[in-house]
Design a protein around this motif. Structure first.
Motif, mmCIF file in Angstrom:
data_model
loop_
_atom_site.group_PDB
_atom_site.id
_atom_site.type_symbol
_atom_site.label_atom_id
_atom_site.label_comp_id
_atom_site.label_asym_id
_atom_site.label_seq_id
_atom_site.Cartn_x
_atom_site.Cartn_y
_atom_site.Cartn_z
ATOM 1 N N SER A 175 0.829 -1.195 0.000
ATOM 2 C CA SER A 175 0.000 0.000 0.000
ATOM 3 C C SER A 175 0.862 1.243 0.000
ATOM 4 O O SER A 175 1.994 1.241 0.447
ATOM 5 C CB SER A 175 -0.865 -0.010 1.256
ATOM 6 N N GLY A 176 0.291 2.293 -0.520
ATOM 7 C CA GLY A 176 1.005 3.558 -0.623
ATOM 8 C C GLY A 176 1.392 4.077 0.735
ATOM 9 O O GLY A 176 0.780 3.744 1.740
ATOM 10 N N GLY A 229 1.757 6.090 3.981
ATOM 11 C CA GLY A 229 0.851 6.929 4.755
ATOM 12 C C GLY A 229 -0.612 6.689 4.441
ATOM 13 O O GLY A 229 -1.462 7.506 4.735
ATOM 14 N N ASP A 230 -0.889 5.567 3.825
ATOM 15 C CA ASP A 230 -2.275 5.336 3.452
ATOM 16 C C ASP A 230 -2.965 4.584 4.569
ATOM 17 O O ASP A 230 -2.927 3.370 4.639
ATOM 18 C CB ASP A 230 -2.304 4.532 2.165
ATOM 19 N N ARG A 231 -3.558 5.338 5.417
ATOM 20 C CA ARG A 231 -4.112 4.728 6.608
ATOM 21 C C ARG A 231 -5.180 3.717 6.258
ATOM 22 O O ARG A 231 -5.281 2.647 6.796
ATOM 23 C CB ARG A 231 -4.694 5.821 7.500
ATOM 24 N N TYR A 232 -5.992 4.096 5.280
ATOM 25 C CA TYR A 232 -7.149 3.256 5.010
ATOM 26 C C TYR A 232 -6.759 1.925 4.419
ATOM 27 O O TYR A 232 -7.378 0.919 4.650
ATOM 28 C CB TYR A 232 -8.121 4.001 4.115
ATOM 29 N N ASN A 233 -5.706 1.981 3.622
ATOM 30 C CA ASN A 233 -5.205 0.723 3.096
ATOM 31 C C ASN A 233 -4.916 -0.249 4.186
ATOM 32 O O ASN A 233 -5.359 -1.378 4.178
ATOM 33 C CB ASN A 233 -3.877 0.984 2.400
ATOM 34 N N ASN A 234 -4.122 0.251 5.078
ATOM 35 C CA ASN A 234 -3.684 -0.642 6.138
ATOM 36 C C ASN A 234 -4.866 -1.155 6.926
ATOM 37 O O ASN A 234 -4.928 -2.300 7.282
ATOM 38 C CB ASN A 234 -2.713 0.084 7.051
ATOM 39 N N ARG A 276 -7.853 -1.659 5.976
ATOM 40 C CA ARG A 276 -8.660 -2.694 5.402
ATOM 41 C C ARG A 276 -7.847 -3.940 5.107
ATOM 42 O O ARG A 276 -8.384 -5.017 5.070
ATOM 43 C CB ARG A 276 -9.329 -2.177 4.117
ATOM 44 N N SER A 277 -6.574 -3.762 4.892
ATOM 45 C CA SER A 277 -5.833 -4.986 4.640
ATOM 46 C C SER A 277 -5.758 -5.809 5.918
ATOM 47 O O SER A 277 -5.762 -7.022 5.879
ATOM 48 C CB SER A 277 -4.456 -4.696 4.082
#
Lengths: 459, 882
Positions: B846-847, B849-854, B856-857
């Motif tokens: 994930s990109g 600083g991509d909080r949302y990625n993390n 949901r992953s």
């Protein structure tokens, strides 16, 4: 668009009232709209009015509200007239707006004519290089083109787009992107061009723009993760247009949507996109004709899809995802079949999915029967046919094709009306051999990789 | 231990030691020991009723450890208490009030002094003397009495010291240096202290019995004696100023007449200043100061005076009790009333005065602060701190009360007042926000919001709504209308079961706290929020919030109280999953925390049984009314484990890895234990019920299993017990079917679905769905036969041991290869540092600083996620104990 706006008009409707209710209940337009551009919503509304799900007048009003603030004044006026039963008393502000727009167009045309001239000039073009800063200096020194003029160019493009002249807008924004060094402007211009290309149906250009946008959004270190999330959501929604219209679009859709960043975005902010993902995955299954490789990819995607659908069950459900859930999570064939017939209505009434409906249904039937055969030993042809929404005759033909196509170990017993499946028991030794087959090769590969890396480091 | 044995044992050993040590003394100083023995006789005559104790105490004179002696003495005195000589003491011991304890302590110290006298150990005497002085002072302050023993001891010690000095001069051999130094200091100190008790000593000397009788007869202090006593103590403190001395004169008048003449609005600030100066110094009498301040409060006329006096008075009320002990209820209530009074003054004068933490000290305290630009005069002080202190003391009081008494319930009633004060404080701070200032920028306000959240987050909706109603009823509406409010005022028509009100309330509080800079506020708000969602059965919201918060990654460095809150939230999420029928999720959430042996500690509901327990550990414990019912928790966890574990056990049967694939170890352990029992009677407790249900389910007897499970009484603690029982019934049916097929499938060639359906009372459709799933996931080797509507089991698929092993080996080698590949794919460290240990971290997909990625992953990993978070639980006990 609220539910109350829907008024059933049964006399002209091929759908049953229940079917209509389903179609309206699962209509996604309302959810999609906040994430789309004004101009992109328009085709959705057009298709809605052709489907006759909603009241004509309401849709007109909606269209009018939608375009009121855009600059397509002529069209807005005609909409207004239609809305008011051909009344000629067009409100003052609309006429005023029309004048304004025309004036603005004129001003921008003047202010940007210089830049556009330069672009017409082959000599100048030849002098443009990769380096944007150098280009700007060159243009400024030779043709007196300033940054303000480029900004004007951008605004001009925006105005053209707002007026519905998408071709012109696309060209202008292209120029802007070449010239400017302002990254925000580049992003905006790319979004604009993306939309314009979608609306002019230039799918190749669209694909190109999509890639650019993805690069911008994914690579740029967004200060604010929330903004990044919004951008991704937009990309997901906008890209539905190209993906369901070009060849292999579904393939790219799956690639994009299943990539971790985007599947996360879907789960976090727009779970309804799962419908399109489901449709794409299922419709793409070419069955045995897809070849071994295709099948592996399909299986993998299906697995991912099942997982996501299961996870998001509490947030989003529609007949398509329910179909997947019923079939692969609950193994309830009857329910799966019921959902499939609901899904058919939805597919036919969805702006994006209408073209894929056939493929989806075909493939879904295939999936049902495949799973059914895998689990059963003896199957009644009649029952299977009804399960697949086919007549007995069609069913038998379908099964025969299936047996032939998949090289399944099955026979039809005509007199009993049965399909007899023969599930071969996998030999243990065979299994062990299967598992360990590639190990040597893989290990060797790893080894050589490691050695190469070491060498590279040493040298 | 028998009385006789205890007595004789200590006596004999004491005489031995006495012999030994006295002989040692004799070597050194014969004459003084003679003197001493005569002394001893005297003292024995005088206090004959303490004789036995003295002797036992004397036994330890040889041991140097002060602590040891003390311990021993306690033991000795309790042994002595058995004998009827000390009937008075015995009576007191039954009552065991704090006062009696104090008296006992004084007694013990006096005895120690007596003992030390005999051997002329002046060092020990001086130590004990200090102690007894302190105790007597405390007694004087808290109960306004001076124990007669103390006076007696003072006199005796005085005489003894004078004699000792005489002896010292005559003696041939000198005492050792430290001893003589101690003697000198004691002499001086006795002089000083006895001055304070002159009257009493005189009274005692003239008629000791009368004195004692008087003291016992009156529970209330003698006004004269106390007054004079106080007067002298105050006078002896060097720190008091002239003003204070004036007050003392005044005070004696107060004591007698109960009316104030000397306190006038003019000298309020003088008095205040003197009190400020004496604060924190030794020997200040806080009870005295409180009385003074109370009087001042009565005479204060201007709001500024009132505010100043109250701001001074409230903290001193708390200071009255030494740190670590509980503030008595009446003191607490007095403080609560004072704070309320303070708010009344502040609210009435909101446009002219404001108490603010950021205000600077006024240059002239009598003039008061100058008005700010908005015409409001700011007084330095903090209402937040006062309320916080009140809240802390309340919690501490609850921690120290036995929760199963009515006292606890009575005390808990005070929470309503406290809660009202918190809301009042919140409103006050909100109204003092500057125009346009965001609520989260005020730290004081956030602190209060946290307190408010602490009081409600764990409560069910109806309780919150009732307490909200009570609180708002007490608040005048005029104070509320002032400005935009963070939290809504409850309206009369909110139903008691209206979840939306409480959810909204907590949402609003949390949304302010989320904007705070400090992570403590944020994590606390987050966890309370999660807890409350879970409590109200919003499982998915709670879970998603939990995942989005990323607290799992940082929780082990957090404050212990937050860790406890984290565990509580996790447990509550698990319970919530159970309530809505998500058995697997429930089991996973509770897995780690429930299999820990430190469950109580992790939830802040108890301390470890073994090892040292420090005072801060105890302070961190939650008051009883906040506890999560551990029995219910265990019951839920075991039931969830049962529904997962029993089919798993059946499916594994006797295969090799049956031992390895265990989901819930505690469940297996208990089941084994249950198996081993020679005789098992009908189920009595929760555990029995579950274990027997497990056995029944394993044997295919799902009806009795269901009956056993649903007859567990503790389900009635859940609000929707009937629904849960029905849910459990359905689950037992399904899992029973699966278990049955696993267990007995191998015995059948084919099995009719309709029979299964009637056997397990499930619809045919449901049965075929369950069987289909089992076939599809290759749990059983079988196929369905549509024509005869039955399951056909395949034969010849049972593997030999060798074949199973071969497959296991193949699997392992595949895993190994995959691991190697992963290592090679991201193996930068491998080449750079030659560090080949362990698999590499999966490269970040994930990109940055991509909080949302993390988010949901981690969600994708779904099942693991909670396991992970749970695994961190395991590391938690350490920080909690630290």
């Amino acid at each position: 668009m609220s539910e109350s706006t829907s008024e059933v008009q049964p006399q002209r409707e091929p759908l049953t009232p229940e079917g209509l209710a389903i179609a309206v209940k699962y209509d996604l337009t309302e959810k999609l709209m906040p994430h789309l551009d004004r101009h992109l919503i328009f085709p959705l509304l057009e298709s809605l009015s052709s489907k006759e799900l909603y009241d004509e007048h309401t849709l007109l009003q909606l269209k009018y509200d939608l375009l009121k603030d855009a600059s397509m004044v002529d069209y807005t006026i005609s909409l207004w007239k239609e809305l008011h039963d051909g009344s000629e008393n067009v409100p003052e502000e609309l006429i005023q707006q029309k004048d304004d727009v025309l004036k603005q167009l004129e001003t921008y045309e003047k202010s940007t004519s210089r830049v556009l001239e330069v672009f017409e000039d082959p000599e100048a073009r030849a002098n443009l290089k990769q380096d944007k800063v150098a280009n700007l200096q060159f243009l400024e020194s030779k043709y007196q083109i300033t940054g303000d003029m480029i900004n004007d160019l951008y605004k001009y493009g925006q105005l053209q787009y707002n007026c519905g002249k998408y071709h012109a807008a696309s060209d202008l924004l292209y120029h802007v992107r070449i010239l400017t060094t302002d990254s925000n402007l580049i992003t905006s211009a790319t979004w604009g061009k993306f939309a314009a290309d979608i609306l002019t149906l230039q799918w190749e250009a669209v694909a190109e723009e999509l890639q650019k946008l993805r690069d911008i959004v994914d690579q740029r270190s967004f200060a604010d993760p929330l903004t990044q999330l919004h951008h991704r959501t937009w990309i997901i929604h906008w890209s539905l247009f190209p993906f369901f219209n070009i060849e292999n679009g579904k393939e790219s859709l799956c690639d994009l949507f299943f990539s971790s960043a985007y599947i996360n975005t879907i789960q976090a902010s727009c779970p309804w996109i799962l419908r399109y993902l489901t449709a794409a995955v299922v419709a793409m299954n070419k069955g045995p004709s897809g070849g071994h490789h295709g099948n592996i990819i399909f299986q993998k995607r299906l697995k991912d899809l099942i997982r996501v659908v299961g996870q998001e069950k509490y947030e989003y459900q529609d007949p398509l995802t329910e179909f997947i859930r019923a079939l692969y999570i609950d193994y309830d064939f009857e329910e799966a079949q019921a959902k499939l017939s609901e899904a058919e209505i939805i597919l036919n009434n969805d702006f994006f999915l209408a073209d894929s409906a056939e493929a989806f249904l075909e493939s879904a039937r295939h999936l049902i029967s495949e799973l059914y055969c895998r689990i059963h030993q003896r199957i009644d042809v009649n029952q299977l046919s009804t399960r697949l929404n086919l007549s007995t005759e069609q069913g038998e033909k379908w099964i025969a094709n299936l047996i032939q196509g998949t090289k399944m170990d099955a026979k039809i017993d005509e007199s009993e009306g049965l399909v007899i499946m023969n599930h071969p028991v996998a030999n243990v030794y065979q299994q062990v051999i299967e598992k360990t087959k590639g190990l040597t090769f893989r290990s060797n590969q790893v080894l050589s990789q490691a050695v190469n890396k070491h060498d590279a480091l040493v040298s | 231990m028998s009385k006789f044995f205890a007595g004789s044992d200590s006596e004999s050993s004491s005489s031995d030691e006495e012999l030994y040590s006295s002989s040692g003394e004799e070597d050194k100083d014969v004459s003084s020991s003679e003197e001493e023995s005569s002394e001893e006789d005297d003292s024995e005559d005088e206090s004959s009723d303490e004789e036995s104790d003295e002797e036992t105490g004397g036994a330890k004179k040889g041991t140097p450890g002060y602590y040891m002696r003390n311990q021993f003495l306690k033991g000795g005195s309790s042994a002595g208490a058995d004998s009827d000589e000390e009937s008075e003491d015995e009576g007191k011991r039954i009552v065991k009030s704090a006062k009696d304890k104090l008296v006992d302590e004084i007694d013990a110290s006096i005895k120690a002094i007596e003992n030390a006298k005999r051997i002329n150990d002046w060092v020990a005497i001086s130590g004990e003397f200090d102690k007894v002085n302190r105790l007597a002072e405390r007694a004087g302050k808290q109960y306004s009495t001076t124990p007669p023993q103390y006076i007696n001891m003072l006199m005796e010690l005085d005489e003894f010291a004078q004699e000792a000095v005489k002896n010292e001069k005559q003696a041939k051999k000198k005492m050792n240096a430290s001893n003589s130094r101690a003697l000198n200091t004691i002499k001086q100190r006795i002089k000083k202290t006895s001055k304070g008790f002159e009257t009493k000593i005189a009274a005692y000397k003239s008629d000791p019995e009368l004195y004692q009788r008087e003291l016992k007869g009156e529970t209330t202090p003698q006004p004269e004696a106390t007054a004079s006593f106080k007067k002298t103590t105050v006078a002896s403190t060097t720190s008091t100023t002239v003003a204070a001395a004036d007050d003392n004169d005044g005070f004696s008048t107060v004591g007698k007449a109960g009316k104030v003449l000397q306190y006038t609005p003019e000298n309020i600030f003088k008095t205040l200043i003197s009190i400020v100066e004496s604060r924190g110094k030794k020997n200040t009498d806080r009870a005295e100061q409180i009385k003074t301040l109370e009087e001042l409060n009565k005479v204060a006329t201007t709001p500024y005076q009132k505010i100043s006096v109250l701001l001074m008075l409230i903290p001193i009320r708390f200071d009255l009790t030494s740190a670590g002990s509980v503030v008595p209820t009446q003191n607490w209530k007095a403080a609560e009333q004072d704070i309320r009074a303070l708010f009344t003054v502040l609210e009435e004068n909101a446009s002219t005065y404001r108490v603010s933490e950021s205000a600077s000290e006024p240059e002239d305290i009598e003039e008061g602060p100058t008005a700010g630009p908005d015409g409001v005069k700011e007084i330095p002080g903090s209402v937040t701190s006062l309320i916080e202190r009140l809240d802390d003391e309340f919690t501490r009081a609850l921690q120290n009360i036995d929760p199963h008494t009515t006292e606890y319930v009575d005390r808990l009633r005070d929470e309503a007042d406290l809660y009202t004060l918190i809301i009042r404080g919140q409103l006050y701070l909100e109204s003092s926000l500057k125009q346009g200032q965001q609520p989260h920028t005020s730290e004081a306000l956030s602190r209060l919001l946290v307190r408010r959240l602490d009081h409600i987050y764990y409560k069910p909706t109806s309780v919150i709504i009732n307490s909200e109603r009570d609180a708002w009823d007490k608040i005048r509406s005029a104070d509320v209308t002032s400005k935009q409010l963070i939290t809504p005022r409850i309206s009369g028509d909110v139903a008691v079961t209206d979840k939306s009100y409480t959810i909204q309330l907590i949402d609003r509080i949390c949304s302010v706290l989320y904007q705070q800079q400090s992570t403590i506020f944020r994590s606390k708000a987050m966890l309370s929020h999660i807890y409350h969602y879970a409590l109200n059965d919003y499982y998915f919201k709670a879970r998603d919030l939990f995942l989005m918060s990323h607290l799992q990654s940082s929780i082990h460095t957090a404050d212990p109280t937050i860790q406890v809150l984290y565990n509580r939230a996790l447990v509550q999420v698990g319970l919530c999953a159970f309530r809505i029928g998500l058995i697997v999720e429930c089991q996973q959430s509770l897995q780690e925390i429930c299999s820990s042996s430190r469950l109580k500690e992790l939830l802040g509901q108890g301390v470890t049984k073994f090892g040292q327990v420090s005072a801060p550990d105890k302070q961190r414990l939650l008051p009883f009314h906040m506890h999560i019912n551990l029995e219910l928790l265990e019951c839920v966890y075991l039931t969830a484990s049962l529904l997962i574990e029993i089919p798993l056990m059946a499916s594994l049967g006797n295969s090799i890895d049956a031992k390895k694939k265990i989901v819930s170890k505690p469940f297996r352990r208990m089941l084994d234990y249950h198996d081993r029992q020679v005789f098992s009677g009908p189920a009595e407790n929760t555990r029995d019920h579950i274990m027997q249900a497990g056995k029944a389910l394993l044997n295919g007897d799902w009806t009795s299993s269901r009956d056993l499970l649903t007859s567990i009484k503790i389900w009635s603690l859940l609000s929707n017990a009937e629904e849960i029982k029905t849910m459990l019934g359905v689950k037992v049916q399904e899992e029973g079917l699966r278990t049955y097929i696993f267990n007995y499938g191998s015995c059948y060639q084919s099995l009719s679905i309709s029979i299964l359906s009637s056997l397990f009372e499930l619809s045919e459709r449901k049965v075929s769905a369950i069987v289909s799933k089992m076939i599809a996931t290759e749990e059983i080797a079988a196929a369905l036969d549509q024509k005869s509507n039955s399951i056909v089991f395949r034969k010849g698929v049972e593997l030999s041991n060798l074949q199973v092993l071969a497959q296991a080996l193949a699997d392992k080698s595949v895993q190994l290869a995959e691991r190697n590949e992963r290592l090679a794919a991201g193996g930068h460290q491998l080449s750079e540092q030659g560090n080949t240990s362990g698999p590499n971290k999966p490269s970040g997909q994930s990109g940055q600083g991509d909080r949302y990625n993390n988010d949901r992953s981690s969600n994708q990993r779904g099942q693991n996620r909670q396991g992970n978070s749970g695994r961190r639980e395991n590391q938690q006990p350490r920080p909690i104990r630290a």
